[in-house]
Scaffold this active site. Sequence first.
Site, PDB file in Angstrom:
ATOM      1  N   GLY B  31       0.737  -1.299   0.040  1.00  0.00           N
ATOM      2  CA  GLY B  31       0.124   0.130   0.128  1.00  0.00           C
ATOM      3  C   GLY B  31       0.816   1.294  -0.154  1.00  0.00           C
ATOM      4  N   CYS B 240     -27.374 -10.172 -16.242  1.00  0.00           N
ATOM      5  CA  CYS B 240     -26.629  -9.691 -17.623  1.00  0.00           C
ATOM      6  C   CYS B 240     -27.704 -10.150 -18.749  1.00  0.00           C
ATOM      7  CB  CYS B 240     -25.464 -10.502 -17.829  1.00  0.00           C
ATOM      8  SG  CYS B 240     -24.786 -10.478 -19.364  1.00  0.00           S
ATOM      9  N   CYS B 243     -25.781 -13.094 -20.906  1.00  0.00           N
ATOM     10  CA  CYS B 243     -25.510 -14.581 -20.558  1.00  0.00           C
ATOM     11  C   CYS B 243     -26.265 -14.628 -18.999  1.00  0.00           C
ATOM     12  CB  CYS B 243     -24.053 -14.610 -20.131  1.00  0.00           C
ATOM     13  SG  CYS B 243     -23.506 -13.691 -18.655  1.00  0.00           S
ATOM     14  N   CYS B 265     -22.614  -7.676 -18.871  1.00  0.00           N
ATOM     15  CA  CYS B 265     -21.595  -7.933 -18.130  1.00  0.00           C
ATOM     16  C   CYS B 265     -20.176  -7.023 -18.751  1.00  0.00           C
ATOM     17  CB  CYS B 265     -20.899  -9.491 -18.403  1.00  0.00           C
ATOM     18  SG  CYS B 265     -21.937 -10.539 -17.590  1.00  0.00           S
ATOM     19  N   CYS B 271     -18.244 -13.082 -19.692  1.00  0.00           N
ATOM     20  CA  CYS B 271     -19.703 -13.246 -20.445  1.00  0.00           C
ATOM     21  C   CYS B 271     -19.642 -14.205 -21.436  1.00  0.00           C
ATOM     22  CB  CYS B 271     -20.030 -11.729 -20.911  1.00  0.00           C
ATOM     23  SG  CYS B 271     -22.031 -11.593 -21.190  1.00  0.00           S
TER      24      CYS B 271
END
Lengths: 260, 287
Positions: B31, B240, B243, B265, B271
Amino acid sequence: MNGSLDLPLLSVRGLSKFYGSRIGCADVCFDLYPGEVLGIVGESGSGKSTLLSCLAGHLTPDRGEVIFQTALGPRDTLTMTEPERRRLARTDWAFVHQNPRDGLRMGVSAGGNVGERLMAVGARHYGGIRDKAVDWLGRVEINADRIDDRPSAFSGGMQQRLQIARNLVTGPRLVFMDEPTGGLDVSVQARLLDLLRGLVREMGLSAIIVTHDLAVVRLLADRLMVMKSGHVVEQGLTDQVLDDPQHGYTQLLVSSVLQV
Amino acid sequence: MSEQAYNFAYLDEQTKRMIRRAILKGVAIPGYQVPFASREMPMPYGWGTGGVQVTAACLVPEDVLKVIDQGADDTTNAVSIRKFFLRTAGVAVTEATTEASVIQTRHRIPETPLTEGQILVYQVPIPEPLRFLEPRETETRKMHELEEYGLMHVKLYEDIARHGQIATAYDYPVKVEGRYVMDPSPIPKFDNPKLSGSAALQLFGAGREQRIYAVPPYTQVVSLDFDDHPFVASKAAHDCDLCGAGESYLDEVIIDDQGGRMFVCSDTDFCAGRRAAGHVGRLGGAV
């Protein structure tokens, strides 16, 4: 006021700051006891703001000691590590700038400004922070419905009061004020002084107030220090210094005030 | 100049060493923003110059590279960066998340869980999470050093005060391994939980700002929030339309002038994989 009056809250010994060969302030010594308000007066360039910055840790003095009575006993704030000093600056200390723009975050709402110190010491409950902000806005006479307005939408007097609320919300023990009423018109000044006096008495705060306005110290300060060219030329009880000035410069200062 | 005049993966070896040192330091201090001497790349700032340099420093000839932009493999940014490495490094490229060893991404984490050995490289526009609250770089560095992160919550406070909830939907600040507050690059906050405990190494490169930081595998990453306003990983409340997936991050697409719209998606590989496996959404048959 509280009982431990025998130990000074802040004890300053031989504090000196030089700007090259020029004197910022030299050999300043004083004790500040809990609940006491100390006024520092003097003309522009007399070193009073330098002194205040040295005390609050914004400037590093060249010589001297600033001993603060922390919860864990007396500590010299000049030899503290920076994290310790910054922690002190957002818990036990507060600093009220002359220009509220220096002490506020202008892009953050009034509530956020008051809440910042709370969040800095670990508050993580939104409702709690907001309640406290509302409470403090009320104490400095700002309507609760202004809580989500930005300081830029506030008048100068309101900004200054907001800055005071933001500083006092964590219950500091020592407040540094640099010309808290400078730049405000007289009626707003009077209200702010009333408010400050009330808060100082109610919370048992100790305060160091730098100003060139003798009326401000007459109203707020218990004791007075008069500075000239970096040196303290006279100190004593406020009424004593103002009513019976001993040093030539103090006499000049007192007699310069316009009598209406 | 012929293509052979380039070193492998465009950058010279000394530059790659410098970047790898920054990456190692970043991995050692999760970080923490490590400064590095960012180079001019043959693309404008904002197009992933930082990510490209990190990818170049990580690539070996055996690597399989995948590049996504907002989850898609076929958008301009993704296509041009993939072509860039195809020409300058000659590595194999793929669109399948599971086959890739290095994935450079802009603004998404793939839906398919990453595995050990994979490297996910993020393109970061502004690495400093405190930037818009505290403009001074000297001050923000001091705040990181002393762990003074109260200001980050002021931003979230402002969100709730103004919108009634935490309205920050991307670039949502996180705390890494209980120490540094980090800007996760503009991924949607839906992806924030995937940052934590990931099996893959996650590297972040900011070219213009000259910073690299990292989240090593299996590192704890916590999204900041309030006790009474907890973090919520939000997405559009739809499935979605191609899909039928209910758990993936969706893009909203306007499909006609009558206000018709569909949700698909944003991760095209995910997808396509589902559709190949026989899943069909609301409009899946028609498109």
